[in-house]
Design an enzyme around this catalytic site. Structure first.
Site, PDB file in Angstrom:
ATOM      1  N   ARG A 139       0.849  -1.189   0.000  1.00 20.77           N
ATOM      2  CA  ARG A 139       0.000   0.000   0.000  1.00 20.77           C
ATOM      3  C   ARG A 139       0.890   1.246   0.000  1.00 20.77           C
ATOM      4  O   ARG A 139       1.951   1.263   0.636  1.00 20.77           O
ATOM      5  CB  ARG A 139      -0.863  -0.031   1.263  1.00 20.77           C
ATOM      6  N   THR A 162      -9.284  -0.296 -11.184  1.00 18.85           N
ATOM      7  CA  THR A 162      -8.283  -0.992 -10.383  1.00 18.85           C
ATOM      8  C   THR A 162      -8.170  -2.320 -11.080  1.00 18.85           C
ATOM      9  O   THR A 162      -8.820  -2.543 -12.091  1.00 18.85           O
ATOM     10  CB  THR A 162      -8.787  -1.096  -8.917  1.00 18.85           C
ATOM     11  N   ASP A 185      -8.049   7.893  -0.208  1.00 21.75           N
ATOM     12  CA  ASP A 185      -8.605   6.814   0.616  1.00 21.75           C
ATOM     13  C   ASP A 185      -8.461   7.098   2.114  1.00 21.75           C
ATOM     14  O   ASP A 185      -8.940   6.311   2.938  1.00 21.75           O
ATOM     15  CB  ASP A 185      -7.944   5.469   0.268  1.00 21.75           C
ATOM     16  N   SER A 218      -7.928   0.480   2.933  1.00 21.77           N
ATOM     17  CA  SER A 218      -8.316  -0.002   1.606  1.00 21.77           C
ATOM     18  C   SER A 218      -9.477  -0.988   1.709  1.00 21.77           C
ATOM     19  O   SER A 218      -9.773  -1.509   2.789  1.00 21.77           O
ATOM     20  CB  SER A 218      -7.108  -0.701   0.976  1.00 21.77           C
ATOM     21  N   GLY A 250     -13.312  -2.316  -7.744  1.00 23.32           N
ATOM     22  CA  GLY A 250     -14.667  -1.841  -7.453  1.00 23.32           C
ATOM     23  C   GLY A 250     -14.781  -0.968  -6.219  1.00 23.32           C
ATOM     24  O   GLY A 250     -15.881  -0.802  -5.688  1.00 23.32           O
ATOM     25  N   GLY A 251     -13.656  -0.432  -5.734  1.00 23.50           N
ATOM     26  CA  GLY A 251     -13.711   0.471  -4.583  1.00 23.50           C
ATOM     27  C   GLY A 251     -14.353  -0.220  -3.392  1.00 23.50           C
ATOM     28  O   GLY A 251     -14.077  -1.386  -3.102  1.00 23.50           O
TER      29      GLY A 251
END
Ligand code: DON
Length: 560
Positions: free
Chosen positions: A104, A372, A414, A442, A462-463
């Site tokens: 990340r 993504t 985010d 996340s 897809g968030g």
């Protein structure tokens, strides 16, 4: 841990012949040479071809994962790449446990000097939105610890793809259209997306990335770790600075991936491994599936499934909003949040006839602005990789440092801010407030399920909806054993993320079922599109057959 050491895939030669049979028989089926079957699912034909070539040349799943990650960055520059981050869940066939690589992005040191609330765009577009990327460091780790190939042979196909280009497909063209306004008004990015006449590139046009191919060649010569302290880093930092960004050379030098324990749990006789913090994915998935499991013997379970699924999402995503963030910055009792004691309290709130009121305001629009990527791999020896990679929204920060061709992420969006929600409509608590060097929370959920019948490697972009999609797919596998894989992948998605208090329904969602939810008291909102791109490799133990499932929602969708 229930994964056995006498793994069925270890029977290499028997399995290999099956795999090759599959390769050749499917080659007869499909006219394009891209469409041969191997245990790799991605949303990009280029990445899949490149990954399958690596496997066919004798590379392992980890070699393929490196090649696929790079190829995805080239062929889907709107979704992921070396300017971004992600999570890799992997297991060598000789290991008992999964490893979770947390790649990340981290917030730059100087983020505390910027008032991110002054301008909405700071978190979305341009160099201020960038977190220090983690993908090159993850690839470096995988290459040094798992790979059997020379670095050149893993990078070369992507250098070629970037250098010679490829045709823009429907998805790519749509992503360009979505960002048209920003692209056309921004010098830094415009030149990449217009033709000789200054017109925006469209479907069928060639997309060539000379700068990116040179950056990839730099990796081939100097290693992936050179991203963090080299002439390439100087180029990145210089361009970021000139354009008003704050990431400096030290931020790059400081970056480190984290190796973490995955979230592991059992449902019936299946063992599930999934993402741990700083992704909320594994914990929320566990809570949803555990809540559903507790109702699975009820005679009303099947008829009330949609209602139960919505309530379990509502209750699980509530913990995401209140309690989760970077574990290196917070003392989070993840064991308690995943405990039966905690989950039982949620179960008690659920009523078959009455909807839970989550007591949140509903003033929030969620946007469909996101790309993504997820890929799943099982190789012939039984090595496994499940990886979700991202630069966040389409084309990330829409900022490409001069001369590098690298699309940088906008993952600082985010993080959570008091009384505000992010692109995905998500709210968060102080656990996820922005701080220097911190990782934003996340939803990416690379997951692997194993039981006596199957190994399922699964994930999707897809968030915030990533977790609900993985939960919806796996709950149908677990609790509706008679459904075919084709049926399961085609079930219309439902999503509730606690805030806003709305059940989002896919365009394809059955109207009668929507009416039933309304009557029960759910606040439903049918969207005019379907969402997700599940990429699944399903190994069936009884006959050694591998099913590669590409979500039919994306244009490449197929099962074979
Ligand atoms: O980490 C996250 O949860 C998001 N940044 C992932 C973004 C995403 O999946 C966008 N997708 N379509």
């Amino acid at each position: 841990m229930t994964v056995k050491t006498s793994h069925p895939l270890i029977k290499f030669s028997a399995f290999k012949s099956k795999l090759f049979k599959l390769v050749f028989s499917s080659a007869l089926f499909f006219s394009s040479s891209f469409n041969y079957a191997c245990g790799i699912a991605t949303s990009s034909l280029h990445a899949e071809r490149i990954g399958c070539d690596v496997l066919l040349k004798g590379g392992n799943a980890f070699d393929a994962a490196i090649a696929v990650s790079l190829a995805l960055g080239v062929s889907e520059p709107y979704g992921s790449g070396i300017g971004g981050g992600g999570f890799f869940l992997l297991k060598k066939h000789t290991d008992a446990d999964f490893t979770f690589i947390d790649a990340r992005e981290t917030a730059p040191k100087n983020t505390n000097k910027i008032d991110y609330r002054k301008n909405q765009d700071y978190l979305k577009y341009g160099p201020l939105a960038i977190g220090t990327p983690g993908i090159p460091s993850a690839l470096d780790h995988i290459f040094k610890n798992y790979s059997t190939f020379k670095i050149n042979s893993l990078i070369y196909p992507s250098i070629e793809l970037a250098n010679h280009g490829f045709e823009i497909d429907n998805r790519f063209a749509k992503a360009i259209q979505r960002k048209k306004k920003y692209i056309l008004s921004n010098k830094n990015i415009k030149k990449l997306f217009v033709d000789k006449n200054g017109d925006l590139l469209k479907k069928g046009d060639l997309f060539v990335q000379k700068d990116l191919s040179r950056s990839l060649r730099f990796f081939a010569d100097h290693g992936f770790e050179s991203f963090y302290d080299s002439a390439l880093t100087n180029k990145l930092v210089k361009s970021i600075k000139v354009n008003g960004g704050i990431i400096n050379h030290q931020d790059f030098k400081n970056y480190q991936i984290r190796l973490r324990k995955p979230i592991e749990f059992n449902i019936n006789k299946s063992t599930i491994n999934s993402a741990n913090l700083p992704s909320s994915g594994g914990l929320i998935l566990k809570q949803i599936l555990k809540i559903l499991e507790s109702f699975s013997n009820s005679p009303k379970f099947k008829t009330e499934f949609n209602h139960l699924f919505i309530e379990s999402m509502k209750l699980a995503y509530q913990d995401r909003a209140f309690f989760l963030g970077d574990p290196d910055f917070n003392d989070i009792d993840i064991d308690y949040l995943g405990s039966q004691e905690h989950i039982s309290k949620k179960i008690k709130k659920i009523n078959f006839d009455k909807v839970i009121d989550p007591e949140v305001y509903e003033n929030q629009k969620t946007k469909n602005d996101s790309d993504t990527t997820h890929f799943s791999i099982i190789d012939a020896r039984g090595n496994i990789v499940s990886a979700t990679l991202s630069i966040n929204t389409s084309f990330g920060a829409l900022f490409v440092p001069e001369g590098t061709g690298i699309f940088m992420n906008n993952h600082l969006d985010d993080f959570s801010f008091e009384n505000e929600s992010n692109t995905y409509g998500l709210i968060g608590s102080h656990f996820n407030y922005l701080k220097p060097f911190k990782r934003p929370l996340s939803s990416m959920t690379p997951t692997v399920l194993e039981d006596d019948n199957s190994i399922i490697v699964i994930g999707t972009p897809g968030g915030s909806r990533i977790i609900s999609m993985v939960a919806q797919y796996l709950s149908h596998y677990l609790f509706f054993p008679n459904l075919s894989l084709e049926k399961i992948i085609n079930i219309s998605h439902i999503h509730h993320q606690y805030y806003p208090n709305k059940v989002f329904l896919e365009k394809s969602f059955n109207e009668k079922s929507a009416q039933i939810l309304l009557k029960k008291g759910h606040i439903t909102k049918k969207l005019n599109y379907n969402w997700g791109s599940l990429q699944i490799v399903h190994y069936r133990k009884s006959d050694g057959k591998i099913f590669v499932i590409n979500d039919p929602r994306t244009q490449k969708g197929r099962i074979f």
